[in-house]
Design an enzyme around this catalytic site. Structure first.
Site, mmCIF file in Angstrom:
data_model
loop_
_atom_site.group_PDB
_atom_site.id
_atom_site.type_symbol
_atom_site.label_atom_id
_atom_site.label_comp_id
_atom_site.label_asym_id
_atom_site.label_seq_id
_atom_site.Cartn_x
_atom_site.Cartn_y
_atom_site.Cartn_z
ATOM 1 N N HIS A 236 -43.902 -8.991 -11.480
ATOM 2 C CA HIS A 236 -43.452 -10.074 -12.368
ATOM 3 C C HIS A 236 -42.344 -10.920 -11.763
ATOM 4 O O HIS A 236 -41.644 -11.635 -12.473
ATOM 5 C CB HIS A 236 -43.007 -9.530 -13.729
ATOM 6 N N ARG A 293 -30.771 -22.567 -16.656
ATOM 7 C CA ARG A 293 -30.010 -22.659 -15.403
ATOM 8 C C ARG A 293 -30.867 -23.347 -14.361
ATOM 9 O O ARG A 293 -32.029 -23.667 -14.605
ATOM 10 C CB ARG A 293 -29.696 -21.240 -14.918
HETATM 11 P P1 ADP Z 1 -36.390 -17.403 -11.118
HETATM 12 O O1 ADP Z 1 -36.668 -16.581 -9.926
HETATM 13 O O2 ADP Z 1 -37.604 -17.993 -11.702
HETATM 14 O O3 ADP Z 1 -35.281 -18.365 -10.951
HETATM 15 P P2 ADP Z 1 -35.704 -14.898 -12.248
HETATM 16 O O4 ADP Z 1 -35.826 -14.512 -13.673
HETATM 17 O O5 ADP Z 1 -36.584 -14.218 -11.267
HETATM 18 O O6 ADP Z 1 -35.917 -16.450 -12.252
HETATM 19 O O7 ADP Z 1 -34.176 -14.714 -11.840
HETATM 20 C C1 ADP Z 1 -33.493 -15.437 -10.824
HETATM 21 C C2 ADP Z 1 -32.422 -14.592 -10.245
HETATM 22 O O8 ADP Z 1 -31.571 -14.113 -11.252
HETATM 23 C C3 ADP Z 1 -32.955 -13.399 -9.516
HETATM 24 O O9 ADP Z 1 -32.162 -13.175 -8.396
HETATM 25 C C4 ADP Z 1 -32.833 -12.289 -10.528
HETATM 26 O O10 ADP Z 1 -32.665 -11.044 -9.880
HETATM 27 C C5 ADP Z 1 -31.608 -12.710 -11.285
HETATM 28 N N1 ADP Z 1 -31.649 -12.340 -12.707
HETATM 29 C C6 ADP Z 1 -32.543 -12.739 -13.621
HETATM 30 N N2 ADP Z 1 -32.250 -12.269 -14.834
HETATM 31 C C7 ADP Z 1 -31.132 -11.540 -14.697
HETATM 32 C C8 ADP Z 1 -30.308 -10.789 -15.588
HETATM 33 N N3 ADP Z 1 -30.590 -10.701 -16.869
HETATM 34 N N4 ADP Z 1 -29.231 -10.174 -15.087
HETATM 35 C C9 ADP Z 1 -28.939 -10.255 -13.786
HETATM 36 N N5 ADP Z 1 -29.667 -10.962 -12.894
HETATM 37 C C10 ADP Z 1 -30.749 -11.582 -13.329
HETATM 38 P P1 ADP Z 2 -38.726 -12.689 -17.169
HETATM 39 O O1 ADP Z 2 -37.662 -13.084 -18.117
HETATM 40 O O2 ADP Z 2 -38.547 -11.332 -16.623
HETATM 41 O O3 ADP Z 2 -38.953 -13.752 -16.145
HETATM 42 P P2 ADP Z 2 -41.204 -13.599 -18.416
HETATM 43 O O4 ADP Z 2 -41.491 -13.518 -19.864
HETATM 44 O O5 ADP Z 2 -40.867 -14.937 -17.887
HETATM 45 O O6 ADP Z 2 -40.050 -12.565 -18.071
HETATM 46 O O7 ADP Z 2 -42.444 -13.007 -17.635
HETATM 47 C C1 ADP Z 2 -42.422 -12.760 -16.255
HETATM 48 C C2 ADP Z 2 -43.850 -12.715 -15.715
HETATM 49 O O8 ADP Z 2 -44.610 -11.693 -16.365
HETATM 50 C C3 ADP Z 2 -44.636 -13.990 -15.953
HETATM 51 O O9 ADP Z 2 -44.399 -14.942 -14.955
HETATM 52 C C4 ADP Z 2 -46.069 -13.477 -15.944
HETATM 53 O O10 ADP Z 2 -46.549 -13.288 -14.639
HETATM 54 C C5 ADP Z 2 -45.935 -12.127 -16.610
HETATM 55 N N1 ADP Z 2 -46.164 -12.254 -18.054
HETATM 56 C C6 ADP Z 2 -45.224 -12.463 -19.005
HETATM 57 N N2 ADP Z 2 -45.768 -12.545 -20.227
HETATM 58 C C7 ADP Z 2 -47.102 -12.414 -20.073
HETATM 59 C C8 ADP Z 2 -48.224 -12.387 -20.968
HETATM 60 N N3 ADP Z 2 -48.076 -12.513 -22.277
HETATM 61 N N4 ADP Z 2 -49.461 -12.198 -20.446
HETATM 62 C C9 ADP Z 2 -49.629 -12.036 -19.103
HETATM 63 N N5 ADP Z 2 -48.619 -12.036 -18.221
HETATM 64 C C10 ADP Z 2 -47.360 -12.217 -18.680
#
Ligand code: ADP
Ligand code: ADP
Ligand code: MG
Length: 498
Positions: A236, A293
């Site tokens: 994920h 963000r």
């Molecule tokens: P994206 O990669 O789409 O910007 P992510 O949810 O993967 O979003 O998070 C981005 C960065 O922030 C990653 O380095 C992840 O490990 C960190 N991160 C995300 N959610 C949290 C959280 N609740 N607490 C600490 N670090 C987080």
């Molecule tokens: P996070 O806050 O950890 O980023 P998300 O809700 O954005 O959590 O989900 C992270 C990833 O998990 C998504 O990018 C997708 O690949 C998978 N995912 C989340 N929700 C669903 C869903 N309802 N059905 C299928 N895959 C999902």
């Protein structure tokens, strides 16, 4: 006026924010933990102050200490980057109370979107399609939970309300597995976020993750800057992102963009944010969450819409109007980003640590590398193992893929094991090349042990010559045994992988 900005972050994102500040003639202030005392983000700053500590909790998560430094040194604004304090409503509030501008949305928007249950409810009311879900409370009887799960339907996901970074999520295909999954997700969420609340969400099979960059100002304006396709994920978490998405027709792009702007307006959104959607193979799309963000993958947007998102963040935080009008925005060409990690795909993606003996990022037309490392730096286990973001732009998707493949083969990293070869396999895969990869791609095709074409020999030879080559290749960096090449030319060059 914003004349001095403290970056409450480290690594590539801190460096990337500073580059824009420099262009804007704004002073950049770094903060750092003990292991980061000599890090690139400290070296590039105009001023740098120690936070002490080694772990994130002892350093970059210390909001009070960071604010104290800001006040002591005449800082006008704080840029939180991503991760750490970026989605901490309490910190955004504390900044406001201290008279320091938080470069991001309001504390209210952060709080409202930080709770996925509340966020989904808000979006449903605003007419944005959401994935069907059900609540799940502590005192619920197992019958009550089972009944609600039936309402959602199997397979389903147990998700943490406070979730992020792919944590606190469990896939449940059969009802018998539900109680154990709920318990496991609650435990993981409690540990990661200090909030064990979970909910049930319908699982969309073979979906694409497509998100929209949104931007709002303090004058009530909001727009979107098109989409990013982020379906290439492991556990994920995104690994490769691109813009535009090969899965969107102009009509669907228009519809999803309108939904993203509706989402932004529903919460009076200010500054940069991302509305994440999941898109089913049928073309139905559903709201997932809002990340309040700057996103890790924001460069693919910058490289296609030709705007600097950090500059816009600073301008809007200073009270300015949105620096772009919807009708002026277009997607030019195609951009792809690969997240380069210090990890070993052949050993379950085990993080790799050590000194970067050689570190030569590729360059050339349409190639951008965002990194917080330079040659000689130490990669430790204290923080995220991301070494760099390699971003390329081409006239079209095929050109971008060709450019990415060539750039990966020129990325010289000695001293730690990296996922560079694995990334090459991903972008060279026919399913990826056809633009058909969904979020199951990395599970469906095991690319961790494939024979890849060798790195660009002339380039590597030059790098090794510079590093005192023969000795280094013979020694290797990560302790991988000689003869572990398994017929793979990348591995035969053991020094290349580390
Ligand atoms: P994206 O990669 O789409 O910007 P992510 O949810 O993967 O979003 O998070 C981005 C960065 O922030 C990653 O380095 C992840 O490990 C960190 N991160 C995300 N959610 C949290 C959280 N609740 N607490 C600490 N670090 C987080
Ligand atoms: P996070 O806050 O950890 O980023 P998300 O809700 O954005 O959590 O989900 C992270 C990833 O998990 C998504 O990018 C997708 O690949 C998978 N995912 C989340 N929700 C669903 C869903 N309802 N059905 C299928 N895959 C999902
Ligand atoms: Mg997400």
């Amino acid at each position: 006026m914003i004349r001095k900005v403290l970056i409450a972050n480290r690594g590539e994102i801190a460096v990337r924010v500073m580059r824009t500040l420099r262009e804007m003639d704004v002073r950049a202030v770094a903060v750092y933990s003990e292991p980061d005392a000599g890090a690139l983000h400290v070296r590039e700053a105009d001023e740098a102050y120690p936070l002490g500590g080694t772990t994130s909790a002892e350093s970059y998560l210390r909001g009070e200490k960071i604010l104290e430094i800001a006040r002591a040194h005449g800082v006008d604004a704080i840029h939180p980057g991503y991760g750490f304090l970026s989605e901490n409503a309490g910190f955004a509030r504390a900044c406001a109370d201290a008279g320091v501008t938080f470069i991001g949305p309001t504390p209210e928007a952060i709080r409202a979107m930080g709770d996925k249950i509340l966020a989904k409810e808000t979006m449903r009311k605003a007419g944005v399609p959401v994935v069907p879900s059900a609540e799940c409370h502590d005192g619920d009887t197992s019958e009550a939970v089972a009944r609600r799960a039936e309402g959602v339907g199997f397979p389903l996901l147990v998700k943490a309300a406070a979730g992020g970074g792919g944590k606190g999520m469990r896939l449940v295909r059969e009802r018998g597995d539900l109680p154990a999954a709920i318990e496991a997700a609650q435990r993981e969420a409690q540990k990661a976020f200090g909030d064990g609340r979970v909910f049930l969400e319908k699982y969309i099979d073979h979906p694409r993750h497509i998100e929209f960059q949104i931007f709002g100002d303090a004058h009530g304006e909001a727009t979107h800057l098109f989409e990013r396709e982020c379906s290439i994920q492991r556990r994920h978490q995104k690994v490769i992102e691109e813009a535009p998405s090969a899965a969107l027709t102009p009509a669907l792009r228009e519809k999803m963009g309108a939904a993203a702007v509706a989402a932004a307006k529903a919460i009076g959104y200010r500054n940069a944010g991302t509305v994440e959607f999941i898109v089913a193979p049928s073309g139905e799309f559903y709201f997932l969450e809002v990340n309040t963000r700057l996103q890790v993958e924001h460069p693919v947007t910058e490289m296609t819409v030709l705007r600097d998102l950090v500059r816009a963040q600073v301008e809007v935080a200073a009270g300015g109007r949105l620096p772009f009008r919807r009708e002026d925005l277009r997607q030019h060409g195609h951009a792809i980003e690969c997240r380069v990690y210090a990890e070993d795909p052949a050993r379950g993606f085990l993080p790799s640590v050590g000194r970067l003996e050689r570190f030569i990022p590729p360059s050339g037309p349409g190639v951008r590398v965002d990194t917080g490392f330079a040659e000689g730096d130490e990669v430790t286990t204290y923080y995220d193992p991301m070494l760099a973001k390699l971003v390329v732009r081409g006239e079209d998707r095929a050109a971008a893929i060709a450019r990415m493949k060539a750039a990966l083969r020129r990325f010289v990293i000695l001293g730690v094991t990296t996922n560079v070869e694995f990334l090459h396999e991903c972008v060279a895969h026919p399913v990826f090349e056809r633009g058909e990869a969904d979020t199951h791609f990395l599970q469906t095709y095991d690319l961790t042990g494939k024979a890849a074409p060798p790195p660009d020999e002339a380039f590597v030879a030059a790098a090794l010559a510079g590093a005192g080559g023969d000795e280094r290749t013979a020694r290797g960096g990560s302790g991988r045994a000689a003869g572990d090449g398994r017929g793979n030319p990348w591995r035969a060059l053991s020094g290349w992988r580390g």
